[in-house]
Scaffold this active site. Structure first.
Site, PDB file in Angstrom:
ATOM      1  CB  CYS A 154      -0.897  -0.005   1.240  1.00  0.00           C
ATOM      2  SG  CYS A 154      -1.924   1.467   1.406  1.00  0.00           S
TER       3      CYS A 154
ATOM      4  CD  GLU B  33     -10.937  -2.398  -3.747  1.00  0.00           C
ATOM      5  OE1 GLU B  33     -11.776  -3.266  -3.457  1.00  0.00           O
ATOM      6  OE2 GLU B  33      -9.742  -2.478  -3.415  1.00  0.00           O
TER       7      GLU B  33
END
Length: 267
Positions: free
Chosen positions: A74, A154
């Site tokens: 991340c 997503e």
């Protein structure tokens, strides 16, 4: 830690699967434990205090599996909370995607003009510019936040008209900046790589830090004598904090392989 200990990888959602794919390609015998914090994605718009708390939570989940290395897949955590992960891990080595991506970008840029796209938190932290300029102070870094890329990835909108419109809005300014290299400063962004490349132009080199992280992981395991000598190809163990069914569907879409079990964990 032994050669059979797993590699732990975490991200805010599905984006870190790009790192899983690269690590698998480079180190097929290694066991991988992946945690995607699908309950709290995206991290980018959150405050630094919240991001640092999430980083500690995510690390604690992976530490239950006694990993031999932890990869922070991340960029937002790499920019704002890598020290939190390192402190939580003790002597276990930590690899962040940010430094790996910055190093690769510096190596390939020819005209010393590098673009960076990332979440709001990553761009506002100026971490990429700092990391790049530590390696080469002459490089000019032009950054652009692209917050909507994460929810689009997503949702699996890989080649959607909405993705193309938003990409044009975010990336059009780079055409005037004469960059020759663009860093995908979020692990979700390689999922949208085709649209990004078509929008930015074929002459600009795209840097996906996942490949750089995989190479660094291999180097580290060789140096420490922890490379798994097994010839058996391991299947990753997947953990999520919410929506395991949706994660399963997206895993198959992005990874192009059969789905391992997905375990729901509480954060």
């Amino acid at each position: 830690m032994t050669t059979e200990s797993p590699i732990g990888i975490f991200d805010s959602g599905i984006g870190g699967l790009t790192v899983v794919k690269a690590v698998q390609a480079a180190l097929p015998a290694e066991r991988i434990i992946y945690f995607g914090d699908t309950a709290r994605v995206p991290y980018g718009p959150k405050s630094q205090i919240t991001i640092r708390k999430y980083a500690a939570d995510d690390t604690a989940i992976l530490m239950r599996y006694q990993p031999k290395v932890i990869i922070v897949a991340c960029n937002t955590v790499s920019a704002l909370a890598l020290d939190v992960v390192e402190k939580s891990c003790g002597k276990i080595p930590v690899i962040g995607v940010l430094k790996a991506g910055a190093k690769l970008a510096v190596q390939v840029s020819k005209n010393n003009r590098i673009g960076v796209i990332g979440t709001q938190a990553t761009v506002c932290s100026n971490a990429y510019a700092c990391a790049i300029n530590q390696l080469n102070a002459d490089i000019e870094v032009i950054s652009q936040a692209c917050p909507l890329f994460v929810p689009l990835a997503e949702e699996g909108f890989i080649n959607h008209p909405a993705t193309r419109l938003i990409a044009e809005q975010y990336l059009a300014g780079f055409r005037k900046q004469e960059i020759d290299t663009l860093v995908l400063g979020c692990t979700h962004y390689p999922i949208l790589r085709q649209v990004i490349e078509e929008t930015i132009g074929s002459k600009i080199r795209i840097i996906d830090s996942a490949e750089a992280v995989a190479l660094r992981t291999r180097e580290l395991l060789l140096e420490s004598g922890l490379l798994n000598p097994s010839g058996h190809v391991s299947v990753p163990h997947l953990l999520v904090s919410d929506l395991p069914q949706k994660f399963s569907m997206l895993y198959q879409l992005f990874m192009g392989s059969e789905l391992p079990d997905v375990e729901l964990v509480e954060v």
